[in-house]
Design a protein around this motif. Sequence first.
Motif, PDB file in Angstrom:
ATOM      1  N   GLY A  16       0.810  -1.207   0.000  1.00 49.65           N
ATOM      2  CA  GLY A  16       0.000   0.000   0.000  1.00 49.65           C
ATOM      3  C   GLY A  16       0.841   1.253   0.000  1.00 49.65           C
ATOM      4  O   GLY A  16       1.207   1.759   1.059  1.00 49.65           O
ATOM      5  N   GLY A  17       1.184   1.682  -1.204  1.00 47.63           N
ATOM      6  CA  GLY A  17       1.844   2.980  -1.348  1.00 47.63           C
ATOM      7  C   GLY A  17       3.233   3.061  -0.753  1.00 47.63           C
ATOM      8  O   GLY A  17       3.684   4.153  -0.408  1.00 47.63           O
ATOM      9  N   LEU A  24       6.182  -4.430  -2.775  1.00 49.56           N
ATOM     10  CA  LEU A  24       6.302  -3.162  -3.493  1.00 49.56           C
ATOM     11  C   LEU A  24       5.133  -3.099  -4.459  1.00 49.56           C
ATOM     12  O   LEU A  24       4.419  -4.072  -4.657  1.00 49.56           O
TER      13      LEU A  24
END
Length: 315
Positions: free
Chosen positions: A242-243, A263
């Motif tokens: 997540g980001g 990633l």
Amino acid sequence: MSEEKWPGPKGLIPVTDGREDDANVHNRRYLDHMLVEMRVIDSVKPDLHTKIFGRTYDTPLMMPAFSHLNKVGENGRMPMEEYALAAKQLHMLNWVGMESDETFARIMETGADTVRIIKPFADHNTILEQIDFACDQGAVAVGVDIDHIAGKDGGYDVVDGMPLGPVYFADLKEYCQHSAVPFVAKGVLSVTDAVKAKEAGCAAIVVSHHHGRIPCGMPPAAMLKDIKKALAGSGVAIFCDGGLASGYDCYKTLALGADAVSLGRVILKPLLQEGADGVIRTVRQLNNELSEMMMYTCVPDTSSFDDSVLYEKQL
Ligand SMILES: Cc1cc2nc3c(=O)[nH]c(=O)nc-3n(C[C@H](O)[C@H](O)[C@H](O)COP(=O)(O)O)c2cc1C
């Protein structure tokens, strides 16, 4: 928020629109507000080796389960083969998302240890067939992205003409029993689903909202503490994505309780622009940043993370 971080043509690759109901916005905010105290006395250069599904890899960073990157480059390889080659060279665990059996076989030919994530197809036989194919090809693990159910029209999503459908607890149990390799539930964002996944027999979960599929979604990293507590002693591995845009983000997510992290869009631009070389360069940079932060906080190896170094800055 700059589009630089979430590169790619609109439509094919999700780009955050910066609206408050975009879960990516809250994700970024959460990671940015997590600050770290320093513990340097007795600190040493850390060992990043990490055991995942019983195998030891050079880093707790894993490749993303990407799909729909089918355009063949000048060298005749698809981006999904390119990042698999990078994974092999970096000795890290590779993941792939929706793709045909033929493409999956091509990815496996790279020799990268790979996890196959299958869509929650309405036709459950397709799921069982793809599980079998992955096992035959030597996949390390298989799973379903259980969070890809709803479409934007309020019904079940349809991907590449293939209708998706619900994943009942009984289905998850069947997939776990059917699979000859460990089974993963990808897209867990609650203690409720984490416990159901454990009870169904999943070997691992990915705490994720799939680059913000759910509007107003909680940041995956923010769910880790409660999920870890709920799964304590179960042996279920907890992964998270997540980001994650830097090794520092990876550090925070690992400190919060992930056994390994995936990633995602951070490798997309280097992947599409430079292929395997760009991915290798990016992952090395992230590994260096992770290692740097571990040194600043006296974490000697990837089984020694401690969330007491983290402080949540006032939002
Ligand atoms: C182009 C693209 C394709 C993806 N395809 C899949 C997929 O088929 N299956 C899946 O489980 N996740 C898929 N994902 C989601 C990623 O695996 C990951 O959960 C997500 O991108 C979150 O990481 P990030 O926020 O760092 O990008 C895809 C993501 C992107 C950007």
